[in-house]
Structures are given as C-alpha cells and as structure tokens.
Design a protein around this motif. Structure first.
Motif, PDB file in Angstrom:
ATOM      1  N   GLY A 130       2.823   8.263   2.328  1.00 54.10           N
ATOM      2  CA  GLY A 130       4.233   8.623   2.356  1.00 54.10           C
ATOM      3  C   GLY A 130       4.665   9.175   3.693  1.00 54.10           C
ATOM      4  O   GLY A 130       5.842   9.515   3.879  1.00 54.10           O
ATOM      5  N   HIS A 131       3.720   9.263   4.646  1.00 54.69           N
ATOM      6  CA  HIS A 131       3.990   9.818   5.969  1.00 54.69           C
ATOM      7  C   HIS A 131       3.442   8.874   7.039  1.00 54.69           C
ATOM      8  O   HIS A 131       2.583   8.027   6.767  1.00 54.69           O
ATOM      9  CB  HIS A 131       3.345  11.195   6.104  1.00 54.69           C
ATOM     10  CG  HIS A 131       3.714  12.140   4.999  1.00 54.69           C
ATOM     11  ND1 HIS A 131       4.861  12.894   5.008  1.00 54.69           N
ATOM     12  CD2 HIS A 131       3.081  12.419   3.822  1.00 54.69           C
ATOM     13  CE1 HIS A 131       4.923  13.617   3.906  1.00 54.69           C
ATOM     14  NE2 HIS A 131       3.860  13.349   3.167  1.00 54.69           N
ATOM     15  N   SER A 178       0.817  -1.216   0.000  1.00 54.03           N
ATOM     16  CA  SER A 178       0.000   0.000   0.000  1.00 54.03           C
ATOM     17  C   SER A 178       0.848   1.262   0.000  1.00 54.03           C
ATOM     18  O   SER A 178       0.387   2.322  -0.419  1.00 54.03           O
ATOM     19  CB  SER A 178      -0.933   0.013   1.215  1.00 54.03           C
ATOM     20  OG  SER A 178      -0.235   0.329   2.412  1.00 54.03           O
ATOM     21  N   CYS A 179       2.098   1.160   0.469  1.00 54.18           N
ATOM     22  CA  CYS A 179       2.971   2.330   0.567  1.00 54.18           C
ATOM     23  C   CYS A 179       3.704   2.642  -0.740  1.00 54.18           C
ATOM     24  O   CYS A 179       4.431   3.640  -0.813  1.00 54.18           O
ATOM     25  CB  CYS A 179       3.985   2.125   1.695  1.00 54.18           C
ATOM     26  SG  CYS A 179       3.255   2.033   3.353  1.00 54.18           S
ATOM     27  N   LEU A 180       3.522   1.809  -1.760  1.00 56.98           N
ATOM     28  CA  LEU A 180       4.126   2.111  -3.056  1.00 56.98           C
ATOM     29  C   LEU A 180       3.563   3.427  -3.612  1.00 56.98           C
ATOM     30  O   LEU A 180       2.373   3.704  -3.462  1.00 56.98           O
ATOM     31  CB  LEU A 180       3.845   0.983  -4.043  1.00 56.98           C
ATOM     32  CG  LEU A 180       4.664  -0.301  -3.870  1.00 56.98           C
ATOM     33  CD1 LEU A 180       4.063  -1.426  -4.692  1.00 56.98           C
ATOM     34  CD2 LEU A 180       6.121  -0.063  -4.275  1.00 56.98           C
ATOM     35  N   PRO A 181       4.391   4.220  -4.263  1.00 57.24           N
ATOM     36  CA  PRO A 181       3.928   5.523  -4.790  1.00 57.24           C
ATOM     37  C   PRO A 181       3.115   5.352  -6.071  1.00 57.24           C
ATOM     38  O   PRO A 181       3.487   5.822  -7.148  1.00 57.24           O
ATOM     39  CB  PRO A 181       5.233   6.270  -5.038  1.00 57.24           C
ATOM     40  CG  PRO A 181       6.222   5.192  -5.350  1.00 57.24           C
ATOM     41  CD  PRO A 181       5.830   4.018  -4.488  1.00 57.24           C
ATOM     42  N   PHE A 182       1.956   4.714  -5.951  1.00 52.60           N
ATOM     43  CA  PHE A 182       1.161   4.350  -7.121  1.00 52.60           C
ATOM     44  C   PHE A 182       0.093   5.409  -7.362  1.00 52.60           C
ATOM     45  O   PHE A 182      -1.098   5.180  -7.183  1.00 52.60           O
ATOM     46  CB  PHE A 182       0.540   2.978  -6.900  1.00 52.60           C
ATOM     47  CG  PHE A 182      -0.038   2.359  -8.141  1.00 52.60           C
ATOM     48  CD1 PHE A 182       0.592   2.523  -9.364  1.00 52.60           C
ATOM     49  CD2 PHE A 182      -1.198   1.621  -8.091  1.00 52.60           C
ATOM     50  CE1 PHE A 182       0.084   1.956 -10.517  1.00 52.60           C
ATOM     51  CE2 PHE A 182      -1.731   1.044  -9.241  1.00 52.60           C
ATOM     52  CZ  PHE A 182      -1.086   1.210 -10.454  1.00 52.60           C
ATOM     53  N   ALA A 183       0.537   6.590  -7.750  1.00 50.18           N
ATOM     54  CA  ALA A 183      -0.384   7.685  -8.076  1.00 50.18           C
ATOM     55  C   ALA A 183       0.313   8.628  -9.032  1.00 50.18           C
ATOM     56  O   ALA A 183       1.494   8.929  -8.873  1.00 50.18           O
ATOM     57  CB  ALA A 183      -0.819   8.419  -6.817  1.00 50.18           C
ATOM     58  N   GLY A 184      -0.428   9.087 -10.049  1.00 51.57           N
ATOM     59  CA  GLY A 184       0.143  10.019 -11.014  1.00 51.57           C
ATOM     60  C   GLY A 184      -0.604   9.941 -12.329  1.00 51.57           C
ATOM     61  O   GLY A 184      -1.485   9.091 -12.531  1.00 51.57           O
TER      62      GLY A 184
END
Length: 495
Positions: free
Chosen positions: A453-454, A228-234
C-alpha cells in the motif's frame, strides 16, 4: 454493488478467486481469444543499427541516446561505487525515464463476483506477441499522445477516478538494474456505472487470471504488479476459500493472509530492518555520459559488456497492428539469457512466511527494497569471487519436485526489454539463517500486502511473486515443472 463494512474488499476478492471451472480449459479458452485477436494486433520487430534509429539521436557531447522530442526515455550511463558488495564498483548503461506512467485495471462485480477488465496487448519485446495486460498500460508520453497516435481507451477512469471507487493506488518502482528511478502508478478502480467492452478487452475473475498465471508467458509484468497491490489480506478468508486440497501448505498460506494470525517479526521490526539496510549501504550512484561508461563496447549493432555478460542495448524497428502507432523505432535492453527469480517459503507456527532479501539495486529511488530470496544469472557471476555467489541459489536449483509450489516462465516489461524472460519459483525450504542476518528476514504475506500500500518497499520481481503466491490459494497458478535446471539465471543488479 459497492462494498460495505459487512462485505470487505478482501472477501470479495476471495470470492473472485474461487475456480469457475477447469484451469486448463480457462487457459485454452484465453489462448484461443488471444490467437483470434492476434490476427488484428501484432508487432513485427526487425533489428537495426543504433545509428539508424529514426526520431532518436546520439548526443554529440555525452553519447546518450535520446528521443528528438525530449520525451519517452533516454539511454544514459551510470557509475556505481558499492564498497560493501561482492563487486565494489562498475559502470553500465541504464534507461532514464523520469515520467510516471499509469498501470490500471478496472474491477466490477457481476452477479456477486468481482471481475477485472484485462487487455490483450502486444509489445515489441514480447517473445510470443500478445499477453494479458492491465486495462490501461501507458507512459505519460503515450497517453498525452506525443507520438500523435490514437487515444488510450479507458484512460479517463484512472486520470479522474474521483467519482469511482479506488481499490489500489500506489507508485511502485520497476527494475532497478535497468531503469534509473523508474516509477509507475499502479491502480485498481471500480467504476460506478456500466463499462463498454472494446475489442481486445475481456472481463476475467481472479481465479481465471491466476490459472493463466500458471501458464508460461501469458500474464505480463504490468498486470502482475497491479494485481499484487490489491488489498488481499484480512480475516475470514478460510471460510470463503473452503478446505484446501493440500491442507497443511494452503492452510498456512491462508493464515498468512490474515494479520490476526501474526508473524515471526512485527511489521515495525521489518521496516526497521529495511531502514537499517538502507542506512548501512555505502553505495554511491551517479549518472554519467554514456560515452564514459567503462567496460562496455559500442558497435554498429549494440552496446555490450566486454565480457559478453549482463545485457546489451540494441535497436529495433517495429511495425504494429492494433497499437496507437503503426510504426516506430527505438532502443531496447536485451538481457543475457533466461533467468531465475525464486522465493523460499516456510511454515512458521502455522503461518507461511517468505524469505525476503533487502537488496540494493543502483536504479532504486531509496537504495534497497524487499526482493525475492534469489534473483541472479549464475553465468554473470563468473567475474566475482566464490563468496559472491548468490545465497540460497543451491537451495533452489536442488529443490525436490514436491517442494516446488510454483514454477513458470514469465516475461518482464516488453516495451523496453527484448525477450526478457525469467523463471519464477516458489519453493518450500528450511534454509538455516542466523536470527540477526542483516540481509534476509522471514515475512508473512499479509505484511507484504500491507507494505504494498506504500511506495518503494517491494521490488517489481517481489510483487510478481506476491501475485504468484496468491494464485496458490486455490491451486490455480501451480506450475507443472518437475525439475529446475542448474544453469537457470535471472535478471538482477547488472542483469
């Protein structure tokens, strides 16, 4: 190949998400691999009396149960005063584990497709033995070898990641109902060189992992929280993922992954709302000696609530194969039944939003975190007034099959909890909530990913559901149940 500005991480993750074959075949293949490895890696768990735990002792002054080394964890007491809640106060046992463990997954590109090194790991609390776990899943006591066991494989990538590419690295909370301020370091690291694949480890794409996530009890809690912490947004996800089978729902879900699509509330407004919820709380929490906990009864076999609700503290003896240590004893928390953890989602102006709950749990570091819409064991609410019945529970249990997008039974952490099972659901709904409701807000998925991310913004249950939502981008994690039982429940505050 390391990513560049022209090939951002979220697009690499999207390509890894694309299905490589029939999801059912993926599940069958991994089940076969687990079964084969299970002949060498197993646990045999025997219930024992709490006073027969070897290497553990009861503090004669407090009654707390501690390991003789002073490491690992302790079972203590907690007293909660919560004047604003449906229950204004209670006592309970709780696990206190101050050390921060490492939950880490290695990621590497093969022929343009990112894969993740997953481990077949057995835990004493798993009802089905082996589950798909992170590359490294270890407490500080374990990886510093307090137990004098074998070294943890691949640990060096996460303790000394400087020469490698770090895709995610954040401390996150765990169950605030059963842990007192427990945190783990969630990491995804892309190594610079080749990685030897040891027995019991396997490279899998995100699409394959998501297919497994749709099967009961295969992907463990620690893997879900790290993913879930993967940066999967953009931006640009739609071009990679292609036209979805369910155009309206999945198109809204894809747009929800892009900050450019917008959201009902700005992230600043969401953070202000959560900060307000934390400041409004009058909850007071303090650790107390276990022997002073009121409303709980200690017998030779367990520490249990006098009404038979919530959970019990039990003792187990474990014999293990394929673990760092071959035999040990320990206390564990055993919840009162299988639960339900549900997220209501809604298409708002073409963008899928999730209804998040600003939820207080006594073990949280900062009072409240964003939690699923529904998180409760209905049977545990017999002691509270009808007004204390969890909001939106009826929306979930009465949902028509066509509105249930994800429905899978998943385990919680198997190292401290015995057979802790919850039914995770994603349900499309149109609940009516006031715009100024102090406890709930509609939040887009890209906002949840940003907050991940925090530290201490999303609960561990909410993080699991973020992984479940991502699995629906291509349909790989879609659950297959048609109905939701009215007596289902979940592990929430106090169980």
């Amino acid at each position: 190949m390391l990513s560049t500005e022209s090939d951002p991480t979220h697009l690499r993750l999207a390509r890894s998400l694309l299905p490589a074959g029939d999801p059912a075949a993926v599940v069958a293949d991994v089940r076969g691999w687990l079964a084969d490895f299970g002949r060498r890696a197993y646990t045999r768990v025997e219930r024992i009396r709490l006073d027969r735990l070897e290497g553990w002792s009861e503090d004669p002054r407090t009654g707390d149960i501690r390991h003789d080394t002073g490491r690992f964890f302790a079972v203590e007491g907690l007293r909660v005063h919560n004047p604003g809640g449906p229950v204004t106060g209670w006592d309970q046992p709780i696990i206190h584990q101050s050390e921060i463990g490492i939950l880490g997954i290695l990621a590497k590109e093969f022929d343009g497709t990112m894969k993740f090194l997953m481990q077949a790991k057995v835990e004493p609390g798993n009802r089905n033995g082996l589950q798909l776990s992170p590359t490294v899943q270890a407490t500080r006591s374990n990886y510093t070898r307090v137990h004098q066991g074998r070294a943890v494989p691949y640990l060096e990538y996460f303790r000394n990641p400087g020469s490698h590419r770090v895709l995610a690295d954040v401390r996150q909370s765990e169950q605030g109902a059963w842990f007192y301020r427990k945190r783990n370091r969630n990491m995804v690291v892309e190594p610079a060189g080749d990685v030897e694949v040891l027995d019991g480890f396997r490279w899998l794409t995100l699409g394959e992992i998501h297919a497994l996530l749709g099967a009961d009890d295969l992907v463990n809690m620690d893997a879900r929280t790290v993913l879930s912490c993967l940066p999967f947004a953009g931006p640009g996800l739609g071009a990679v993922l292609g036209r979805p089978r369910d155009a309206e729902f999945r198109a809204a879900l894809v747009r929800s992954c892009s900050p450019e699509a917008g959201s009902l509330h700005s992230t600043r407004e969401v953070l202000s709302w959560l900060t307000d919820a934390r400041c409004r709380s009058d909850a007071e929490v303090r650790r107390i000696p276990l022997r002073e906990v009121k409303g709980w009864v200690r017998t030779e076999d367990r520490i249990a609530h006098e009404a038979g609700l919530f959970f019990s503290v039990i003792g187990v003896r474990v014999s293990a194969g394929g673990r760092e240590v071959a035999q040990w004893t320990q206390p564990m928390i055993e919840p009162n039944g299988t639960g339900i953890i549900a997220l209501l989602v809604k298409n708002i102006d073409g963008v899928l939003h999730a209804l998040m709950h600003a939820r207080m749990e006594p073990g949280f570091t900062d009072t409240a975190e964003l939690a699923p819409t529904v998180q409760c064991i209905p049977e545990n609410h017999v002691l509270v007034p009808p007004s204390g019945r969890p909001r939106f529970l009826d929306e979930v249990v009465s949902a028509e099959p066509g509105r249930v997008r994800f429905d899978t039974v998943l385990s919680e952490e198997g190292g401290r909890f015995h057979h802790a099972l919850n039914r995770y659901l994603v349900v499309e709904a149109e609940p009516k909530i006031p715009a100024d409701d102090p406890d709930f807000r509609w939040v887009a998925l890209h906002q949840l990913v940003s907050l991940l991310g925090h530290s201490h913004y999303l609960s561990v249950q909410a993080r699991s559901l973020v992984a479940c939502l991502h699995s629906l981008l291509t349909g790989g994690g879609e659950g297959g149940r048609a109905t939701i039982g009215p007596t289902a429940g979940a592990a929430g505050a106090r169980g």
